[in-house]
Structure formats: C-alpha cells, structure tokens
Design an enzyme around this catalytic site. Sequence first.
Site, PDB file in Angstrom:
ATOM      1  N   ASN A 216      55.412  75.723 102.342  1.00  0.00           N
ATOM      2  CA  ASN A 216      54.502  76.859 102.249  1.00  0.00           C
ATOM      3  C   ASN A 216      53.487  76.582 103.417  1.00  0.00           C
ATOM      4  O   ASN A 216      53.728  75.377 104.064  1.00  0.00           O
ATOM      5  CB  ASN A 216      53.838  77.065 101.227  1.00  0.00           C
ATOM      6  N   LYS A 297      74.681  68.554 104.888  1.00  0.00           N
ATOM      7  CA  LYS A 297      74.278  69.959 105.272  1.00  0.00           C
ATOM      8  C   LYS A 297      75.365  71.206 104.809  1.00  0.00           C
ATOM      9  O   LYS A 297      76.431  71.087 105.033  1.00  0.00           O
ATOM     10  CB  LYS A 297      74.376  70.033 106.752  1.00  0.00           C
ATOM     11  N   LYS A 349      45.206  76.669  82.153  1.00  0.00           N
ATOM     12  CA  LYS A 349      45.620  75.271  82.626  1.00  0.00           C
ATOM     13  C   LYS A 349      44.137  74.345  82.180  1.00  0.00           C
ATOM     14  O   LYS A 349      44.277  73.032  82.525  1.00  0.00           O
ATOM     15  CB  LYS A 349      45.708  75.145  84.195  1.00  0.00           C
TER      16      LYS A 349
HETATM   17  N1  CTP Z   1      49.862  73.803  90.661  1.00  0.00           N
HETATM   18  C1  CTP Z   1      50.437  72.732  90.048  1.00  0.00           C
HETATM   19  N2  CTP Z   1      51.544  72.735  89.876  1.00  0.00           N
HETATM   20  C2  CTP Z   1      52.539  73.636  90.161  1.00  0.00           C
HETATM   21  C3  CTP Z   1      52.178  74.883  90.505  1.00  0.00           C
HETATM   22  C4  CTP Z   1      50.590  74.982  90.791  1.00  0.00           C
HETATM   23  O1  CTP Z   1      49.586  71.748  89.977  1.00  0.00           O
HETATM   24  N3  CTP Z   1      53.969  73.613  89.883  1.00  0.00           N
HETATM   25  C5  CTP Z   1      48.286  73.926  90.920  1.00  0.00           C
HETATM   26  C6  CTP Z   1      47.963  73.915  92.377  1.00  0.00           C
HETATM   27  O2  CTP Z   1      47.908  72.771  93.099  1.00  0.00           O
HETATM   28  C7  CTP Z   1      46.576  74.842  92.289  1.00  0.00           C
HETATM   29  C8  CTP Z   1      46.840  75.426  91.076  1.00  0.00           C
HETATM   30  O3  CTP Z   1      47.855  75.061  90.460  1.00  0.00           O
HETATM   31  O4  CTP Z   1      45.459  73.901  92.146  1.00  0.00           O
HETATM   32  C9  CTP Z   1      46.944  76.968  91.292  1.00  0.00           C
HETATM   33  O5  CTP Z   1      48.179  77.293  92.094  1.00  0.00           O
HETATM   34  P1  CTP Z   1      48.827  78.455  92.204  1.00  0.00           P
HETATM   35  O6  CTP Z   1      50.110  78.689  93.101  1.00  0.00           O
HETATM   36  O7  CTP Z   1      47.747  79.668  92.834  1.00  0.00           O
HETATM   37  O8  CTP Z   1      49.121  79.053  90.796  1.00  0.00           O
HETATM   38  P2  CTP Z   1      50.205  79.136  89.966  1.00  0.00           P
HETATM   39  O9  CTP Z   1      49.905  78.696  88.871  1.00  0.00           O
HETATM   40  O10 CTP Z   1      51.357  78.637  90.606  1.00  0.00           O
HETATM   41  O11 CTP Z   1      50.402  80.760  89.816  1.00  0.00           O
HETATM   42  P3  CTP Z   1      50.895  81.990  90.396  1.00  0.00           P
HETATM   43  O12 CTP Z   1      51.947  81.374  91.438  1.00  0.00           O
HETATM   44  O13 CTP Z   1      51.387  82.834  89.516  1.00  0.00           O
HETATM   45  O14 CTP Z   1      49.615  82.697  91.160  1.00  0.00           O
END
Ligand code: CTP
Length: 410
Positions: A216, A297, A349
């Site tokens: 990302n 690959k 969380k």
């Molecule tokens: N996070 C994490 N582990 C994951 C996904 C996310 O620890 N597998 C953590 C990220 O580091 C961040 C927080 O969760 O601090 C929120 O990440 P975000 O991508 O915004 O949230 P998600 O819980 O993945 O929710 P969504 O994708 O549905 O918005």
Amino acid sequence: MKSLQGKTIILGITGGIAAYKAAALTSKLTQQGAEVHVIMTASAKQFITELTLQSLSKQRVYSDTFQERDPSSISHIDLADAADLVLVAPATANIIAKMAHGIADDMLSTTLLATTAPVMIAPAMNVHMYQHPAVLSNMDILYNRGVQFIEPGEGLLACGYVGKGRLEEPEAIVKVVGNFFALQQDRKSGPLSGRKVVITAGGTVERIDPVRYISNDSSGKMGFALARTARAMGAEVTLIAARTDEAPPRDAGITLVRVQSAQDMYEAVMERWEDCDILIKAAAVADYRPRQSAESKIKKSGDTLTLELVKTTDILESLGKAKKGQFLIGFAAETGDTEFYAKDKLARKNLDLIIANDVTAAGAGFGTDTNIVKVYDAEGLVLDLPLISKDEVARQVLRLAAERAAGVSL
Ligand code: CTP
C-alpha cells in the site's frame, strides 16, 4: 549557563589543513565549560603544535600511545573511559577509514576503539576525496554504527577547488555539541524516560511470487516521526518497520526490526508486547494476503488471473485482547465517515487512543510530511489537530500518551 559545563570531551585532531581551526574549536569548547583532552595524530602535528592546544585546553595533549608518563594508568583507556563524547575534528579520509575498519595504530585510533562514549566526527577533505566511493562507503559504515556526523560545509577548499569538504566552523560545531548534550539531558529527564515504546511503521508486503507483491502507499513517515520523538522524550524505542520510502532513523536508543508481511509484523510485535509500556501501530497492515505465495515467478497464461486472498491476523485486535496494562494506540486511515469508523475501531480493538485521519484531505495521510488528525478515546474527541508536521503530530500524541500511561502500572 555554560552549555558544556561538567562535560569531558576528547577532541581528536587529524592531519588536514583544517587542523588549524581545531585551535579555535578547543578554545570555544573550553570556554563553554568542557574539560577538553586533545589527542593529535602525527600528521596533525605538521599543521598545529601541541603547545597551542595545551595552552588553550589547559590540559596535557596526547599523541603517542607509548609515551606513558604515569606508571599507574594507561592513558588511552583512562581517557576513553572518562569521555562523555569523543569528537574528531577535522576528520580526514584516513581516520574515517581506520574507524570504519577497526584499525588501532596510534593513540587516537586506539582510543576510538576503546571508548564506549558517543562519537561525533566533522569530516574535512578535498571534494573529490569526499565523493570517493571508498570514503562514502566508510562513512556509511560509521553512520550505521551510530557515529554522528557534522557535515562539512561547501566553499573554497584549501586545495583550490570549490565544493563540499570544508570543515564546519568551530562556532557551529560547538552548537551541535551543545545540542547533543541538551538532547541527552531531555532523554534522561523527558516525559517518556525509562519507558519502553514499540512503534510499527510502513506498509506490509504480501508476496504473490518472488517478484510481485501486494502493498500500500504508506511511506513510514508518521511511524518514523513517532519513533524519533519518543526517543527524544526519553523512551527506549523499538521500531518495527515494513516497506518504507525512506531509510528508518538510526539514532542510538532506537532498535530497528525489519519485517515484510503482516504475519512477520504480528510475530515481531507479539514478541515485544509483554515487556512494553506503550505500543503505537502506525503501520498500514494488509487486511488480506494471497492464499499462496508461489515459489517461482508466475508465468503469463490465460486472459485473466484470479488471486485468492485470505484475511491476515488483525494485529491490533490481538494486542487489545491480550492487554495487561499496556497503553495501546491505533491509527484509522479513512476515506470518509472518519469519526464513525475511528470510534468503532477503538472499541472493537480495545484501544486507549485512536489517531484518525482522512487520507483524502490535502496535506494528510500517506507520503506527505504533514498530517491532519483527530485523536479519540473511549469518551470521545481528545485532540483536534490542524494541518501540522508529522513531527508535531508525534509530539502532541506522545505527550498525551506519556501523561495517560503514567497512571498505568504493569
Ligand atoms: N491493523 C493491524 N492489523 C491488521 C490490520 C490493521 O494491526 N491486520 C491496525 C493498523 O496498524 C492500524 C489500525 O489497525 O493501526 C487500523 O487500520 P485500518 O486498515 O484503518 O483498519 P482495519 O481494522 O483494517 O479496518 P478497515 O480496513 O475495515 O477500515
């Protein structure tokens, strides 16, 4: 108040034309209250005399490892142990090479190996020498080892060239040294002093095959700013970094752990969770990864290719479940309904704080040096920060975390 009062500094002077500036440097360091012990190399003595430096420092000047005057001690070890800082100015290409490779063939290089004090060097040399790959790679070795650099200025060099290589002016060097000790003091008495802070940064890399991956846009900048600032406030920092655009900070006191995937990050974080006071998850963790990562690959075949993705472990959620008094902060990068999603994530969380930003706003989110964030706790909005630098966001968030985590006993 003198900025260097009570500090013992070893000033290593090596043999370049800029050695003449070491006299002014010795004098200014001494005037600021430092006890300056000069060690000269044999070549430095071709440019400036021991007597000059002895008169300015009011201390004996050292140059010969074997000329021990006091039978009860070994000078290079005593000096190395007594130092609060070893400063080499000017530092020639030669001493930089010796330091990089651990060569100890005179009083200065031996002392540099024997000391456990922080080391700072101010290089000075011809512009082409400064750009030589050998010098650059030696400086890289030193940089990665935590040696601090006072970059040379640009200007007319003694060899007639104009370019980078001129020793920084003594006043500027004294200022850098003063700032260094001030920062060290902050670390001792700062609001996070004695606290263990774990920070994750960057975007995870989920392998499709050996040459392709899903990731990302996270640059790592917010996590790096948090790590540097937490360190400056006195914390012992572990920075767990996935893919990032820039090199992570290498300050002493920041332990760097490199990871790739969400699973690697999960393991690295869990390993440190028990022994941590504050954990901040600034990383953008992939929510899904390819079910299988191909060994070789993937070859082009049909018109379409379907990748099956499976959910990764939500690290933050796992931490929230396993919380035993640690202070846990998450991020919510959103593209709409920021407050709703942020509060939902905080509750789901089990976080103490959540830092929410709308990544579509100009100046906020991925890759920029600035951010616009709102910070929530279980009660609601606690910080509403306008467009400011990520360093300033880090300061405000960590100040709040330091205050709130102070009440937590593990
Ligand atoms: N996070 C994490 N582990 C994951 C996904 C996310 O620890 N597998 C953590 C990220 O580091 C961040 C927080 O969760 O601090 C929120 O990440 P975000 O991508 O915004 O949230 P998600 O819980 O993945 O929710 P969504 O994708 O549905 O918005």
